[in-house]
Design an enzyme around this catalytic site. Structure first.
Site, short mmCIF file in Angstrom:
data_model
loop_
_atom_site.label_atom_id
_atom_site.label_comp_id
_atom_site.label_asym_id
_atom_site.label_seq_id
_atom_site.Cartn_x
_atom_site.Cartn_y
_atom_site.Cartn_z
N ASP A 8 2.20 32.32 -11.58
CA ASP A 8 3.20 31.39 -11.07
C ASP A 8 2.49 30.48 -10.05
O ASP A 8 1.28 30.61 -9.84
CB ASP A 8 4.36 32.17 -10.45
CG ASP A 8 5.67 31.39 -10.47
OD1 ASP A 8 5.65 30.20 -10.84
OD2 ASP A 8 6.71 31.97 -10.13
N GLU A 10 4.29 28.96 -6.86
CA GLU A 10 4.81 28.85 -5.49
C GLU A 10 4.07 29.76 -4.51
O GLU A 10 4.00 29.46 -3.32
CB GLU A 10 6.31 29.16 -5.46
CG GLU A 10 7.18 28.11 -6.11
CD GLU A 10 7.36 28.31 -7.61
OE1 GLU A 10 8.18 27.60 -8.22
OE2 GLU A 10 6.69 29.21 -8.17
N HIS A 115 13.15 31.42 -4.65
CA HIS A 115 14.21 31.15 -5.62
C HIS A 115 14.10 32.20 -6.72
O HIS A 115 13.16 33.00 -6.74
CB HIS A 115 14.09 29.74 -6.23
CG HIS A 115 12.88 29.55 -7.09
ND1 HIS A 115 11.62 29.37 -6.57
CD2 HIS A 115 12.73 29.53 -8.44
CE1 HIS A 115 10.75 29.24 -7.55
NE2 HIS A 115 11.40 29.34 -8.71
#
Length: 277
Positions: A8, A10, A115
Site C-alpha cells: 500500500d 499511505e 481510512h
C-alpha cells in the site's frame, strides 16, 4: 521460500498527504518512488532470509503506482486493476509468508492518512463483531488461505493496529502520527534499514510446516457514509441490512473478501467522493 508482498502507499516512509499518494498530486511522482524503495527494502530482507520467489502486488488506489523498473530485479509485480482479490491478488497457499508494506490504520483512527479502503465513504467495518480495517481483513483472509502475515510496515498507528490483531506480526514504524496529515518521520535510510532487518528476522522464524487453514463462516459488516450504497447492495443475494447505512453478509474467507470487493465497485459507481476529504 515463496514470499508475497502486499504494498500500500499511505504508510510508506516520508508520505503524509493526499498529494503524496494520489495520481496528479504535486508530490505523487516522488511518492511512487518512495513506495518502491520501501518495497525494495523488504525484498532485500526476504532475500537475506532465503527467499527464492517474491511476488509484489501493487495494492494502492489505481494499483499501478510502482514503476517496474524501480523495483528490485528479483521481483515479479502484479499491477493494474480490476483484481478480484484486490490487495491480496495473487496470494495462494503455495506462498510461505505475507509481508504488508506501507499499510495504514483503519477509518476513525488518528493515524497518517487513516481510512478503510474507500476514503470517508466507509465509516466503519466489523469482522465477526470486531472493528477491522485493511490490516485486520488482510490478515484474516491470508490466514484463511493458509499463509501467515509475518511483517508489516507503516506509521505507529498502523503498527499498533497490527499488533492488537496479532502480536506475532513484526512491525516497523517508519513514521509517527502527529495527526491525520502530519507525522514525525524517521530518517529514510534508518527506516529502510529497519524494514530490511525486521523482514529478514521475521522470515527466518517462519515455521517450516504450517498449520492447515480451517475455513469457517465469518460475518463482515460495513457502515457506509451514504445510504444509497447499502440500498443498492441489498440487491445482492445474501446481503442484509442492520440499519439504513450498514449491511452485512456471511461466508467463508477468502470468498467474503472477494464479495467485499464487489461492494466497493458498486459503491464507486454510486459516489464521487475524493479519498481524503
Amino acid at each position: 521460500m515463496r514470499i508475497y508482498i502486499s504494498a500500500d502507499m499511505e504508510g510508506v516512509t516520508g508520505l503524509v498527504d493526499a498529494d503524496d499518494v494520489q495520481p496528479g498530486g504535486r508530490d505523487y511522482e516522488r511518492g511512487r518512488l518512495m513506495m518502491a524503495e520501501d518495497v525494495n527494502a523488504a525484498v532485500r530482507g526476504a532475500i537475506t532470509a532465503g527467499a527464492t520467489d517474491i511476488v509484489v502486488n501493487d495494492a494502492h488506489g489505481p494499483m499501478r503506482n510502482m514503476l517496474p523498473e524501480a523495483l528490485h530485479p528479483a521481483v515479479r509485480l502484479i499491477r493494474g486493476k480490476p483484481k478480484h482479490m484486490g490487495m491480496l491478488e495473487g496470494l495462494t497457499p503455495e506462498h510461505d509468508a505475507v509481508i504488508c508494506v506501507g499499510y495504514h490504520s483503519r477509518a476513525g483512527a488518528l493515524g497518517v492518512l487513516s481510512h478503510s479502503f474507500m476514503g470517508h465513504e466507509i465509516e466503519d467495518m466489523w469482522l465477526d463483531g470486531r472493528p477491522v480495517g485493511e490490516i485486520g481483513l488482510a490478515h484474516a483472509t491470508a490466514a484463511a488461505i493458509g499463509v501467515p502475515v509475518v511483517a508489516l510496515t507503516g506509521d505507529d498507528a498502523a503498527c499498533a493496529e497490527a499488533t492488537a490483531w496479532d502480536d506475532s506480526v513484526a512491525t516497523v514504524a517508519v513514521k509517527f502520527a502527529r495527526d491525520r496529515f502530519a507525522a514525525d518521520l524517521r530518517p529514510t535510510a534508518e527506516a529502510r534499514g529497519a524494514i530490511q532487518e525486521a523482514v529478514g528476522a521475521a522470515l527466518a522464524a517462519v515455521p517450516k510446516v504450517r498449520a492447515q487453514a480451517s475455513p469457517a463462516a465469518s460475518t463482515l459488516a460495513v457502515r457506509w457514509q451514504s445510504a444509497s450504497v447499502p440500498a443498492t447492495l441489498l440487491g445482492i443475494p445474501g446481503v442484509t441490512a442492520t440499519d439504513s447505512r450498514t449491511v452485512q453478509a456471511q461466508g467463508e474467507l477468502p470468498a467474503l473478501y472477494r464479495l467485499f470487493g464487489v461492494w466497493m465497485r458498486v459503491a464507486a459507481s454510486l459516489t464521487n467522493q475524493p479519498p481524503y476529504c
